[in-house]
Design a protein around this motif. Sequence first.
Motif, PDB file in Angstrom:
ATOM      1  N   ALA A  63      -0.887  17.166  -6.129  1.00 26.84           N
ATOM      2  CA  ALA A  63      -1.659  17.965  -5.172  1.00 26.84           C
ATOM      3  C   ALA A  63      -2.910  17.208  -4.736  1.00 26.84           C
ATOM      4  CB  ALA A  63      -2.054  19.299  -5.810  1.00 26.84           C
ATOM      5  N   PRO A  64      -3.319  17.377  -3.481  1.00 25.56           N
ATOM      6  CA  PRO A  64      -4.594  16.777  -3.049  1.00 25.56           C
ATOM      7  C   PRO A  64      -5.731  17.271  -3.938  1.00 25.56           C
ATOM      8  CG  PRO A  64      -3.372  17.623  -1.173  1.00 25.56           C
ATOM      9  CD  PRO A  64      -2.661  18.110  -2.405  1.00 25.56           C
ATOM     10  N   ARG A  65      -6.687  16.411  -4.226  1.00 24.50           N
ATOM     11  CA  ARG A  65      -7.765  16.752  -5.155  1.00 24.50           C
ATOM     12  C   ARG A  65      -9.126  16.445  -4.554  1.00 24.50           C
ATOM     13  NH1 ARG A  65      -5.902  19.690  -9.578  1.00 24.50           N
ATOM     14  NH2 ARG A  65      -3.971  18.791 -10.319  1.00 24.50           N
ATOM     15  N   LYS A  66     -10.093  17.202  -5.002  1.00 25.26           N
ATOM     16  CA  LYS A  66     -11.490  16.942  -4.686  1.00 25.26           C
ATOM     17  C   LYS A  66     -12.273  17.146  -5.968  1.00 25.26           C
ATOM     18  CE  LYS A  66     -11.379  17.900   0.188  1.00 25.26           C
ATOM     19  NZ  LYS A  66     -11.999  18.559   1.330  1.00 25.26           N
ATOM     20  N   GLY A  67     -13.521  16.736  -5.950  1.00 21.87           N
ATOM     21  CA  GLY A  67     -14.336  16.879  -7.146  1.00 21.87           C
ATOM     22  C   GLY A  67     -15.809  16.775  -6.829  1.00 21.87           C
ATOM     23  N   LEU A  78     -12.511   3.267  -4.082  1.00 22.37           N
ATOM     24  CA  LEU A  78     -11.081   2.944  -4.035  1.00 22.37           C
ATOM     25  C   LEU A  78     -10.603   2.818  -2.592  1.00 22.37           C
ATOM     26  CD1 LEU A  78      -9.683   5.234  -6.874  1.00 22.37           C
ATOM     27  CD2 LEU A  78     -10.164   2.779  -6.964  1.00 22.37           C
ATOM     28  N   TYR A  79     -11.126   3.654  -1.721  1.00 20.11           N
ATOM     29  CA  TYR A  79     -10.728   3.586  -0.318  1.00 20.11           C
ATOM     30  C   TYR A  79     -11.124   2.237   0.292  1.00 20.11           C
ATOM     31  CZ  TYR A  79     -10.443   4.649   4.661  1.00 20.11           C
ATOM     32  OH  TYR A  79     -10.142   4.606   6.007  1.00 20.11           O
ATOM     33  N   PHE A  80     -12.370   1.840   0.094  1.00 18.60           N
ATOM     34  CA  PHE A  80     -12.854   0.620   0.730  1.00 18.60           C
ATOM     35  C   PHE A  80     -12.445  -0.651  -0.006  1.00 18.60           C
ATOM     36  CE2 PHE A  80     -15.853   3.786   2.452  1.00 18.60           C
ATOM     37  CZ  PHE A  80     -15.585   3.597   3.794  1.00 18.60           C
ATOM     38  N   GLU A  81     -12.176  -0.549  -1.292  1.00 12.83           N
ATOM     39  CA  GLU A  81     -11.841  -1.732  -2.084  1.00 12.83           C
ATOM     40  C   GLU A  81     -10.339  -1.916  -2.300  1.00 12.83           C
ATOM     41  OE1 GLU A  81     -14.037  -4.081  -3.941  1.00 12.83           O
ATOM     42  OE2 GLU A  81     -15.416  -3.391  -2.390  1.00 12.83           O
ATOM     43  N   ARG A  83      -7.506   0.509  -0.861  1.00 15.55           N
ATOM     44  CA  ARG A  83      -6.541   1.415  -0.218  1.00 15.55           C
ATOM     45  C   ARG A  83      -5.259   0.711   0.208  1.00 15.55           C
ATOM     46  NH1 ARG A  83     -10.425   0.809   3.749  1.00 15.55           N
ATOM     47  NH2 ARG A  83      -9.718   0.196   5.828  1.00 15.55           N
ATOM     48  N   GLY A  84      -5.314  -0.593   0.458  1.00 10.00           N
ATOM     49  CA  GLY A  84      -4.122  -1.344   0.838  1.00 10.00           C
ATOM     50  C   GLY A  84      -3.308  -1.826  -0.341  1.00 10.00           C
ATOM     51  N   GLU A  85      -3.806  -1.582  -1.556  1.00  8.29           N
ATOM     52  CA  GLU A  85      -3.108  -1.987  -2.780  1.00  8.29           C
ATOM     53  C   GLU A  85      -2.017  -0.977  -3.134  1.00  8.29           C
ATOM     54  OE1 GLU A  85      -2.667  -4.247  -4.815  1.00  8.29           O
ATOM     55  OE2 GLU A  85      -4.415  -5.508  -5.076  1.00  8.29           O
ATOM     56  N   SER A  86      -1.164  -1.362  -4.058  1.00  6.59           N
ATOM     57  CA  SER A  86      -0.174  -0.433  -4.599  1.00  6.59           C
ATOM     58  C   SER A  86      -0.904   0.650  -5.390  1.00  6.59           C
ATOM     59  CB  SER A  86       0.784  -1.176  -5.531  1.00  6.59           C
ATOM     60  OG  SER A  86       0.064  -1.641  -6.674  1.00  6.59           O
ATOM     61  N   VAL A  87      -0.205   1.695  -5.753  1.00  4.28           N
ATOM     62  CA  VAL A  87      -0.787   2.749  -6.585  1.00  4.28           C
ATOM     63  C   VAL A  87      -1.294   2.153  -7.895  1.00  4.28           C
ATOM     64  CG1 VAL A  87      -0.256   4.849  -7.905  1.00  4.28           C
ATOM     65  CG2 VAL A  87       0.574   4.598  -5.548  1.00  4.28           C
ATOM     66  N   LYS A  88      -0.512   1.265  -8.467  1.00  2.75           N
ATOM     67  CA  LYS A  88      -0.922   0.609  -9.714  1.00  2.75           C
ATOM     68  C   LYS A  88      -2.218  -0.171  -9.504  1.00  2.75           C
ATOM     69  CE  LYS A  88       1.088  -2.230 -13.408  1.00  2.75           C
ATOM     70  NZ  LYS A  88       2.290  -3.003 -13.810  1.00  2.75           N
ATOM     71  N   GLY A  89      -2.319  -0.859  -8.393  1.00  2.00           N
ATOM     72  CA  GLY A  89      -3.523  -1.613  -8.084  1.00  2.00           C
ATOM     73  C   GLY A  89      -4.741  -0.731  -7.897  1.00  2.00           C
ATOM     74  N   GLN A  90      -4.532   0.442  -7.305  1.00  2.00           N
ATOM     75  CA  GLN A  90      -5.634   1.384  -7.136  1.00  2.00           C
ATOM     76  C   GLN A  90      -6.112   1.922  -8.486  1.00  2.00           C
ATOM     77  OE1 GLN A  90      -4.075   4.253  -4.343  1.00  2.00           O
ATOM     78  NE2 GLN A  90      -4.043   2.762  -2.680  1.00  2.00           N
ATOM     79  N   PHE A  91      -5.184   2.259  -9.347  1.00  2.00           N
ATOM     80  CA  PHE A  91      -5.569   2.707 -10.693  1.00  2.00           C
ATOM     81  C   PHE A  91      -6.307   1.596 -11.431  1.00  2.00           C
ATOM     82  CE2 PHE A  91      -2.613   6.266 -10.204  1.00  2.00           C
ATOM     83  CZ  PHE A  91      -3.248   7.268 -10.915  1.00  2.00           C
ATOM     84  N   ALA A  92      -5.880   0.346 -11.237  1.00  2.00           N
ATOM     85  CA  ALA A  92      -6.514  -0.780 -11.924  1.00  2.00           C
ATOM     86  C   ALA A  92      -7.967  -0.948 -11.480  1.00  2.00           C
ATOM     87  CB  ALA A  92      -5.720  -2.058 -11.688  1.00  2.00           C
ATOM     88  N   VAL A  93      -8.232  -0.832 -10.184  1.00  2.00           N
ATOM     89  CA  VAL A  93      -9.605  -0.934  -9.689  1.00  2.00           C
ATOM     90  C   VAL A  93     -10.446   0.226 -10.229  1.00  2.00           C
ATOM     91  CG1 VAL A  93     -11.048  -0.831  -7.610  1.00  2.00           C
ATOM     92  CG2 VAL A  93      -9.014  -2.300  -7.660  1.00  2.00           C
ATOM     93  N   ALA A  94      -9.864   1.409 -10.288  1.00  2.00           N
ATOM     94  CA  ALA A  94     -10.587   2.550 -10.860  1.00  2.00           C
ATOM     95  C   ALA A  94     -10.927   2.298 -12.323  1.00  2.00           C
ATOM     96  CB  ALA A  94      -9.746   3.825 -10.719  1.00  2.00           C
ATOM     97  N   PHE A 143      -7.258   8.157   2.230  1.00  2.00           N
ATOM     98  CA  PHE A 143      -8.348   8.714   1.430  1.00  2.00           C
ATOM     99  C   PHE A 143      -7.839   9.839   0.529  1.00  2.00           C
ATOM    100  CE2 PHE A 143     -12.048  11.398   0.557  1.00  2.00           C
ATOM    101  CZ  PHE A 143     -12.869  10.443  -0.048  1.00  2.00           C
ATOM    102  N   GLU A 144      -6.898  10.621   1.028  1.00  2.00           N
ATOM    103  CA  GLU A 144      -6.306  11.680   0.202  1.00  2.00           C
ATOM    104  C   GLU A 144      -5.613  11.075  -1.015  1.00  2.00           C
ATOM    105  OE1 GLU A 144      -2.462  14.297   0.918  1.00  2.00           O
ATOM    106  OE2 GLU A 144      -4.181  15.158   2.004  1.00  2.00           O
ATOM    107  N   ASN A 145      -4.912   9.972  -0.810  1.00  2.00           N
ATOM    108  CA  ASN A 145      -4.211   9.331  -1.927  1.00  2.00           C
ATOM    109  C   ASN A 145      -5.169   8.749  -2.963  1.00  2.00           C
ATOM    110  OD1 ASN A 145      -1.623   9.943  -1.042  1.00  2.00           O
ATOM    111  ND2 ASN A 145      -1.426   8.064   0.137  1.00  2.00           N
ATOM    112  N   VAL A 146      -6.191   8.030  -2.503  1.00  2.00           N
ATOM    113  CA  VAL A 146      -7.137   7.476  -3.477  1.00  2.00           C
ATOM    114  C   VAL A 146      -7.949   8.581  -4.128  1.00  2.00           C
ATOM    115  CG1 VAL A 146      -7.246   5.201  -2.401  1.00  2.00           C
ATOM    116  CG2 VAL A 146      -8.943   6.945  -1.760  1.00  2.00           C
ATOM    117  N   GLY A 147      -8.105   9.702  -3.422  1.00  2.00           N
ATOM    118  CA  GLY A 147      -8.779  10.855  -4.023  1.00  2.00           C
ATOM    119  C   GLY A 147      -8.001  11.409  -5.207  1.00  2.00           C
ATOM    120  N   LYS A 148      -6.676  11.365  -5.125  1.00  2.00           N
ATOM    121  CA  LYS A 148      -5.842  11.787  -6.254  1.00  2.00           C
ATOM    122  C   LYS A 148      -6.030  10.836  -7.438  1.00  2.00           C
ATOM    123  CE  LYS A 148      -2.176  13.588  -3.221  1.00  2.00           C
ATOM    124  NZ  LYS A 148      -0.754  13.438  -2.836  1.00  2.00           N
TER     125      LYS A 148
END
Length: 202
Positions: A63-67, A78-81, A83-94, A143-148
Motif C-alpha cells: 500500500a502507498p505509505r506516508k509518515g 531515495l527519490y533524488f539519489e 529512483r532509477g535503481e532497482s528496488v534492491k538498490g533503493q533499499f541499499a541506499v536507505a 516517489f510513491e514507490n520510494v515512499g514505500k
Amino acid sequence: MFRIIAVLLLTMAGAASADTPLTKLLETERRAINTLPDARLASFLTRPELSVEYSAKWLAGQAPRKGDAEWRCLAEALYFEARGESVKGQFAVAEVILNRVDSVDFPDEVCAVVHQGTGRKYQCQFTYTCDGYKEVIAEKRAFENVGKVAYLMVKGAPRTLTEGATHYHTRAVNPRWAHRFPRTATIGVHHFYRMPTRLTSN
C-alpha cells in the motif's frame, strides 16, 4: 546495547563502590542514556521484524505509505539519489542513510544526515541537496514507490544488503575516500562501503 545491559546489572546489583573509575564511567553513560527520548532508546532495544522482498512486483503490491518528517527526508533522498535503481538498490541506499543515523560519526536523525553540509555547494553528503538545483518531485509514481521503501525501512525492515555500509558512490566516479574504505557490496550502479574501524588507545 551491551553497555546498557551492563549499566542496568550494576545498578541493580549495587556491587561496585561509588568511587571506582568503572562506576564513574557507568554513571556518566547512565546520564547520557537518560537524555535520549524514550522512542529513540526503544529503537536501540527492539527492532520489529518485517518481511521484505526486493522485487518491483512485491513493492507494487504494498500500500502507498506516508509518515513523519523523518520518513519524508528518507523518501526524498531515495527519490533524488536512487529512483532509477532497482528496488534492491533503493533499499541499499536507505540502509546507508539509516546506518549513518546509528553511527556516532554522523547526526542521529534522518533529516540531519540527509542535509549534512547543505548550503555549501558540492560540499554536502548527498549532492542533490547542494548542487544549486531546485528539488522538484516530478515523477509521482516513482516517489510513491520510494515512499514505500522509506516507510518499511523506518519501521525496521532488515538491513542486510550492505553489511553496515555508511557510504556509496556510482560506478561513474572514483572518490578518494573509496580507496581507504572497505567495499561491502555492489548493487546496481552503486558501490557500497563501510568506514574503517577505528582503534583507540588510552
